[in-house]
Design a protein around this motif. Structure first.
Motif, PDB file in Angstrom:
ATOM      1  N   LEU A 241       0.831  -1.212   0.000  1.00  0.00           N
ATOM      2  CA  LEU A 241       0.000   0.000   0.000  1.00  0.00           C
ATOM      3  C   LEU A 241       0.860   1.255   0.000  1.00  0.00           C
ATOM      4  N   VAL A 242       1.968   1.229   0.731  1.00  0.00           N
ATOM      5  CA  VAL A 242       2.845   2.403   0.777  1.00  0.00           C
ATOM      6  C   VAL A 242       3.526   2.618  -0.573  1.00  0.00           C
ATOM      7  N   ALA A 243       4.056   1.546  -1.157  1.00  0.00           N
ATOM      8  CA  ALA A 243       4.829   1.673  -2.392  1.00  0.00           C
ATOM      9  C   ALA A 243       3.944   1.855  -3.624  1.00  0.00           C
ATOM     10  N   ASN A 244       2.794   1.186  -3.693  1.00  0.00           N
ATOM     11  CA  ASN A 244       1.987   1.169  -4.912  1.00  0.00           C
ATOM     12  C   ASN A 244       0.799   2.109  -4.878  1.00  0.00           C
ATOM     13  N   VAL A 294      -9.238 -11.695  -0.453  1.00  0.00           N
ATOM     14  CA  VAL A 294      -7.826 -11.953  -0.727  1.00  0.00           C
ATOM     15  C   VAL A 294      -7.468 -11.548  -2.162  1.00  0.00           C
ATOM     16  N   LEU A 295      -8.278 -11.984  -3.114  1.00  0.00           N
ATOM     17  CA  LEU A 295      -7.988 -11.664  -4.511  1.00  0.00           C
ATOM     18  C   LEU A 295      -8.214 -10.180  -4.800  1.00  0.00           C
ATOM     19  N   PHE A 296      -9.195  -9.575  -4.144  1.00  0.00           N
ATOM     20  CA  PHE A 296      -9.421  -8.143  -4.355  1.00  0.00           C
ATOM     21  C   PHE A 296      -8.243  -7.326  -3.830  1.00  0.00           C
ATOM     22  N   PRO A 301      -7.325  -2.137  -7.277  1.00  0.00           N
ATOM     23  CA  PRO A 301      -7.289  -1.052  -8.261  1.00  0.00           C
ATOM     24  C   PRO A 301      -7.013   0.279  -7.568  1.00  0.00           C
ATOM     25  N   PRO A 302      -6.722   1.317  -8.330  1.00  0.00           N
ATOM     26  CA  PRO A 302      -6.519   2.638  -7.717  1.00  0.00           C
ATOM     27  C   PRO A 302      -7.783   3.093  -6.990  1.00  0.00           C
ATOM     28  N   LEU A 303      -7.680   3.272  -5.690  1.00  0.00           N
ATOM     29  CA  LEU A 303      -8.806   3.675  -4.864  1.00  0.00           C
ATOM     30  C   LEU A 303      -8.357   4.748  -3.886  1.00  0.00           C
ATOM     31  N   PRO A 304      -9.270   5.629  -3.480  1.00  0.00           N
ATOM     32  CA  PRO A 304      -8.923   6.561  -2.405  1.00  0.00           C
ATOM     33  C   PRO A 304      -8.703   5.814  -1.106  1.00  0.00           C
ATOM     34  N   GLY A 375       4.231  -8.248  -8.484  1.00  0.00           N
ATOM     35  CA  GLY A 375       4.064  -9.671  -8.202  1.00  0.00           C
ATOM     36  C   GLY A 375       3.056  -9.979  -7.123  1.00  0.00           C
ATOM     37  N   TYR A 376       2.409  -8.951  -6.551  1.00  0.00           N
ATOM     38  CA  TYR A 376       1.466  -9.204  -5.460  1.00  0.00           C
ATOM     39  C   TYR A 376       0.226  -9.939  -5.963  1.00  0.00           C
ATOM     40  N   GLY A 377      -0.166  -9.694  -7.219  1.00  0.00           N
ATOM     41  CA  GLY A 377      -1.289 -10.421  -7.801  1.00  0.00           C
ATOM     42  C   GLY A 377      -1.019 -11.912  -7.883  1.00  0.00           C
TER      43      GLY A 377
END
Length: 421
Positions: A241-244, A294-296, A301-304, A375-377
């Protein structure tokens, strides 16, 4: 079985929950502090995964050794001794001045903390009758939510403002207080010794026999697999979350705080449902439900940030919810006189699975030129596949049917795999 009043039983369960709270916080707080620790020691995600895994691997090995003696002593004495060692480990970790010292400190924490979970669950299995053990497990497992709502957010906030080592100083203080309360509150617990002890020379052969027992192997394998799936995802939430997604490290505290509130209540609800409808059935349902968050999360996706905060409780409920019936199911697998040893070995497999999950996730992930983690996906898909395998494999876990936990001679074997006579 012991004869506790309802109030004494509740006090003991909540003391065990708060004891478990500090053990879980000690392990969990490392993950959201990942960005600060990686910056402080200038290490990669793979090196950070090694620091996380060091605790789990040492916890697993110490748990295996504990199975030799966990059923040979007063549960109270062993609980207080291991908790004192765990308290010291937090002080050592807080004083770490280099990454190498941090690794040693985390290994030391794993050696002591690794015995605690199996010992706590053995006490629950000894004290609480089978028909109420799911609800009791839910109380103890609510420590995960307490750590998420209170421990981890406070640890993150302290780490953001005063340095990454501050949460471990806090843990040292908490363990001192809880240890003193436990010294006063926990009674002697020696009923499991009533059947007598085998010679100590038989300890190692008995351990090997326990590990290779055909009726226990499915439980051990599923414990390992579920924790691999668990830690592959959880260990890297904060760095991802911090990096992406540009989330500030200090803001992660709000996410864990909001995310942990719901499981604090749902853990006990799921425990009661498991008592009513069956541990195995509720576990299978929760495993399937957990695939969605888990998959979500791993394909976020880009979210606030506010949307991520609102989603996180669903993730936490699902992940915690599948552990409550799983832990309750495991307490029904062994005979009472072997429960401590079985749960100690099983806890070792869970710890080894946690370490392997964090390590495997770190090996899959990489850092792009722009600093994003990739690679997190892939990690998410592997974790989901493992959860499905565990769901299918629960049919092969053997259990015993008890009527108010009768003596060993009254135990009737049931389940997909018939136990030895």
């Amino acid at each position: 079985m012991y004869s506790f009043t309802a109030s004494a039983e509740r006090r003991l369960l909540w003391l065990l929950a708060f004891t478990q709270f500090t053990v879980i916080m000690d392990f969990m707080v490392m993950m959201p502090l990942g960005p600060q620790i990686m910056r402080a020691f200038d290490i990669s995600p793979a090196a950070f995964a090694t620091a996380v895994s060091a605790y789990s691997w040492c916890a697993g090995l110490s748990g295996l050794l504990a199975s030799i003696y966990i059923d040979r002593s007063d549960r109270r004495s062993l609980l207080l001794t291991m908790y004192a060692l765990f308290s010291v480990s937090n002080l050592v970790c807080a004083c770490a001045g280099s990454f190498e010292v941090l690794l040693i400190a985390r290994a030391f924490a794993g050696i002591s903390g690794g015995v605690m979970t199996s010992l706590i669950m053995a006490i629950v299995g000894d004290v609480i009758p089978s028909h109420r053990r799911g609800a009791a497990t839910g109380i103890v497992m609510s420590a995960f939510s307490l750590a998420s709502v209170i421990g981890v957010p406070v640890g993150i906030a302290l780490g953001a403002h005063f340095g990454w080592s501050t949460p471990f100083f806090l843990l040292f203080g908490l363990t001192l207080v809880i240890g003193l309360i436990g010294y006063w509150l926990v009674p002697s617990l020696t009923a499991h010794l009533a059947g007598g002890l085998r010679p100590f020379s038989r300890a190692l052969p008995d351990l090997l026999k326990l590990i290779t027992e055909p009726r226990y192997r499915p439980a051990f394998l599923l414990s390992f697999s579920l924790m691999v799936a668990h830690m592959m995802v959880i260990a890297f939430i904060s760095p991802f979350l911090v990096a992406n997604h540009g989330v500030a490290p200090a803001s992660i505290a709000w996410m864990y705080c909001v995310g942990g509130i719901a499981p604090f209540f749902t853990s006990r609800l799921i425990g009661r449902l498991a008592d009513r409808y069956g541990h195995r059935r509720v576990l299978q349902v929760m495993l399937l439900i957990s695939l969605v968050p888990v998959l979500f999360l791993t394909h976020l996706p880009p979210l606030p940030f506010w949307a991520i905060v609102l989603f996180f409780p669903f993730f936490m409920v699902a992940m915690t919810g599948r552990m409550v019936p799983f832990q309750a199911l495991l307490t029904t697998v062994p005979k009472p006189q072997a429960r401590g040893a079985f749960l100690s070995v099983n806890s070792s497999f869970q710890s080894l699975g946690s370490g392997c999950g964090a390590w495997l996730g770190g090996m899959i992930l990489s850092t792009a030129a722009n600093g994003a983690i990739t690679g997190y996906g892939t990690v998410g898909w592997i974790a989901a596949a493992l959860a499905l395998c565990v769901c299918a494999g629960t049919a092969w876990v053997a259990t015993y049917t008890r009527s108010s936990d009768p003596g060993p001679d009254q135990i009737t074997p049931t389940g997909a795999i018939q136990p030895d006579s």
